[in-house]
Write a protein that holds these residues in place. Structure first.
Motif, PDB file in Angstrom:
ATOM      1  N   ALA A   1      51.592 -26.350 -11.596  1.00  0.00           N
ATOM      2  CA  ALA A   1      50.980 -27.079 -12.711  1.00  0.00           C
ATOM      3  C   ALA A   1      51.165 -26.365 -14.039  1.00  0.00           C
ATOM      4  O   ALA A   1      51.089 -26.988 -15.108  1.00  0.00           O
ATOM      5  N   LEU A   2      51.411 -25.048 -13.978  1.00  0.00           N
ATOM      6  CA  LEU A   2      51.506 -24.246 -15.208  1.00  0.00           C
ATOM      7  C   LEU A   2      52.937 -24.080 -15.694  1.00  0.00           C
ATOM      8  O   LEU A   2      53.204 -23.202 -16.530  1.00  0.00           O
ATOM      9  N   LYS A   3      53.848 -24.892 -15.236  1.00  0.00           N
ATOM     10  CA  LYS A   3      55.212 -24.857 -15.747  1.00  0.00           C
ATOM     11  C   LYS A   3      55.221 -25.317 -17.212  1.00  0.00           C
ATOM     12  O   LYS A   3      54.375 -26.112 -17.619  1.00  0.00           O
ATOM     13  N   PRO A   4      56.174 -24.822 -17.990  1.00  0.00           N
ATOM     14  CA  PRO A   4      56.208 -25.123 -19.433  1.00  0.00           C
ATOM     15  C   PRO A   4      56.101 -26.605 -19.778  1.00  0.00           C
ATOM     16  O   PRO A   4      55.359 -26.978 -20.697  1.00  0.00           O
ATOM     17  N   GLU A   5      56.830 -27.469 -19.036  1.00  0.00           N
ATOM     18  CA  GLU A   5      56.789 -28.894 -19.376  1.00  0.00           C
ATOM     19  C   GLU A   5      55.409 -29.495 -19.137  1.00  0.00           C
ATOM     20  O   GLU A   5      54.952 -30.377 -19.875  1.00  0.00           O
ATOM     21  N   ASN A   6      54.713 -28.986 -18.091  1.00  0.00           N
ATOM     22  CA  ASN A   6      53.362 -29.484 -17.814  1.00  0.00           C
ATOM     23  C   ASN A   6      52.374 -28.987 -18.872  1.00  0.00           C
ATOM     24  O   ASN A   6      51.491 -29.728 -19.311  1.00  0.00           O
ATOM     25  N   LEU A   7      52.537 -27.714 -19.258  1.00  0.00           N
ATOM     26  CA  LEU A   7      51.650 -27.164 -20.295  1.00  0.00           C
ATOM     27  C   LEU A   7      51.800 -27.938 -21.600  1.00  0.00           C
ATOM     28  O   LEU A   7      50.817 -28.190 -22.303  1.00  0.00           O
TER      29      LEU A   7
END
Length: 623
Positions: A386-392
């Protein structure tokens, strides 16, 4: 038949003219000053006679005078009267001559000569003033009594002046023949004797008096110290900078407190270093993701030394430096080592500045954590996914900072949420799900939070708000503002003293409240001993060690639960250290990626380990 009268080597001086003549003597002059009320000291005559008879050419190198001050004063009065009489006669004669000759009216000066006449007139006035001054000076010089007039207060004690080159080099005020001979020899050689000497008995009396005075001084100091050490209950209850200052004063010179303060200073600096490293890792991650620029230089700050100053004085100094900026609204950053009083200073600034607000990153981290946890739950993936750049980037788009009907707020809108942070920061954002995951989220969202905060601060400043942001240089440099301040302590050991005082005051308060006599010092000292490292207390009985271990375990547990000693100081209020981000504005969460939540002050995994270690230590001590 009467005995032959011996020569008296003391020459009498009965008028000022003779006295001035005698002062021209090139050798040493020993002048006894006396008056008709208290006559000369004849007991010294044999000593003077013996000196003059035994010393070679004594009368050529030393002259002994007897100066009767009464006679000299009579001489001065008589000559002054005569001088005034002569002046009156001269004035009367001048008037008669003027009357007989008549007065001749002077011709008016030509027009061409007016300017020169004016200049000459001014010059003439100046010359007249000089003449008048010289006349006054000559009048004083004519009737003054050189040297003696400085010793005109005659008492029953003898007074011998040792004069060389018209300067008094020594004085003797006792009838002490051996001392006079010593002073004569010293004065002839250009050396000064101690002057007014005392007899053996007088020396003993003086020594006893000095000893008694020293004992009384020490006793007064001990009483003052005892009074100072008993910190009043009402001062302890304040739990602020007043409390810390009182406790530091109480432990002045106390070796145990000094050691605790030094250890505390070292711990604070090490902890700040560790936090700084973790923060830099988070910043570097943001740079690698292109969330933050790589070329941002460290910002210049205005140093404010808080040494010896109250939070009020520090705040006043910063307000003065801000100038007119607060009138239209601005953003002000504050950084510095833990324990320098940043939180307390921010609180004071909030009171003093118009439209002042503090900023906390804590709620932003919690909001991101809430969204990340919900995403992971819905997608059935791990939090790391969930903490991948695109999700952030998607989560940050769900957060909006703006001015709503109730004022500025953060709106959370997405993944089924439609909330205002101010409405859920005590409930939803404090849930177990958020508290458990916030350390991991904070490690990877430093850049995203900084960018969000920059825009939020700009909006508030444009609205006329004065926003106070406390944090670390690594994050604060990304905030656009010229108003940057750094609190420093010229003596860093004071930081440890203040933090040690905070801990002692907070821990001892409950026990001190139960006291009936108000004697708080024993409780404070016992609390201090309980905080010292075990090796310092090895010489204590086992029972004392056991009690100390229990107290330390309880104290540390209370501090952790209340977050009274979290990584970032909230100033001088121990209980407010737990609220350093929320109450003292910004950067607190952003600068602590491992803890990320100063408002809770909890690091679940680390806290459990620490508690277990403390319990184990207590068990060992009890056994």
């Amino acid at each position: 038949m009467a005995g032959k009268k011996t020569k008296d080597y003391r020459k009498k001086v009965e008028d000022v003219a003779v006295w001035k003549e005698k002062l021209e003597f090139t050798g040493l002059t020993v002048a006894e000053i006396y008056s008709d009320v208290f006559g000369p000291c004849d007991v010294m005559k044999p000593t003077i006679d013996n000196f003059c008879l035994t010393e070679e050419d004594a009368e050529k190198v030393v002259q002994f005078l007897q100066v009767n001050l009464t006679d000299l004063e009579k001489d001065v009065k008589q000559r002054m009267a005569e001088e005034k009489k002569k002046e009156a006669e001269r004035a009367m004669l001048a008037q008669r001559q003027a009357a007989m000759a008549g007065t001749k009216k002077p011709e008016a000066p030509a027009k061409d000569d007016k300017k020169e006449e004016g200049e000459e007139g001014e010059e003439g006035d100046s010359k007249d003033a000089e003449v008048e001054t010289k006349e006054e000076e000559s009048w004083e010089d004519k009737f003054r009594i050189p040297i003696v007039e400085d010793h005109s207060k005659i008492t029953p004690r003898p007074l011998f002046l040792f004069i060389k080159d018209k300067v008094v080099v020594d004085t003797l005020t006792t009838a002490n023949p051996p001392l006079m001979l010593l002073m004569i020899k010293n004065a002839m050689s250009g050396r000064k004797t101690t002057g007014q000497q005392t007899s053996g008995l007088q020396e003993k009396i003086a020594a006893k008096r000095a000893k008694r005075a020293e004992e009384e001084k020490r006793k007064a100091e001990d009483e003052a110290l005892a009074k100072m050490r008993n910190v009043p209950i009402d001062v302890l209850e304040k739990q602020d900078s007043t409390t810390s200052s009182a406790i530091i004063a109480a432990f002045k010179g106390h070796q145990g407190f000094k050691q605790l303060a030094e250890l505390t200073t070292k711990e604070i600096k090490n902890r700040d270093e560790e936090d700084g490293k973790k923060l830099k890792e988070g910043i570097q991650l943001a740079i690698d993701k292109n969330v933050l620029p790589n070329d941002k230089e460290d910002a210049d700050t205005i140093m404010v030394d808080v040494m010896g100053k109250t939070a009020e004085e520090v705040a006043d100094e910063i307000v003065e430096k801000l100038g007119d900026a607060p009138k239209s609204g601005c953003v002000m950053t504050l950084e510095g080592l833990s324990g320098t009083g940043k939180g307390t200073t921010v609180a004071k600034l909030k009171e003093k500045l118009p439209n002042a607000m503090t900023w906390s990153n804590g709620d932003i981290f919690r909001s991101i954590t809430l969204l990340a946890a919900k995403f992971a739950e819905e997608k059935k993936v791990e939090l790391d996914e969930a903490l991948k750049p695109e999700n952030l980037q998607s989560f940050m788009a769900m957060l909006t900072f703006d001015k709503f009907e109730d004022g500025f707020d953060v709106e959370i809108k997405g993944l089924g949420y439609n909330e205002r942070v101010s409405k859920v920061n005590k409930t939803l954002l404090k849930s177990k799900q958020v508290a458990t995951n916030i350390p991991k989220v904070a490690r990877v969202t430093q850049g995203e939070v900084i960018v969000f905060v920059k825009d939020a601060l700009a909006k508030m400043a444009q609205d006329g708000k004065n926003v106070l942001v406390e944090g670390r240089a690594a994050t604060l440099k990304y905030i656009d503002t010229p108003h940057r301040y750094e609190l420093i302590m010229s003596d860093e050991n004071i930081i440890g003293q203040r933090r040690a005082a905070q801990r002692i005051g907070a821990t001892a308060l409950a026990a001190c409240k139960e006291l009936k006599d108000g004697d708080t010092w024993p409780v404070l000292e016992k609390t201090l001993k309980g905080m010292l490292p075990a090796e310092v207390e090895d010489s204590q009985p086992a029972e004392t060690k056991k009690e100390k271990a229990k107290e330390e375990a309880n104290t540390n547990r209370e501090e952790e639960e209340g977050a009274g000693e979290t990584k970032e100081s909230a100033g001088d209020k121990p209980e407010e250290a737990a609220k350093s981000s929320a109450a003292a504005a910004g950067g607190g969460d952003a600068e602590k990626p491992a803890a990320a939540d100063d408002a809770d002050g909890e690091k679940p995994a680390d806290k459990t380990k620490e508690e277990e270690a403390k319990k184990e230590e207590a068990k060992k001590a009890e056994s």
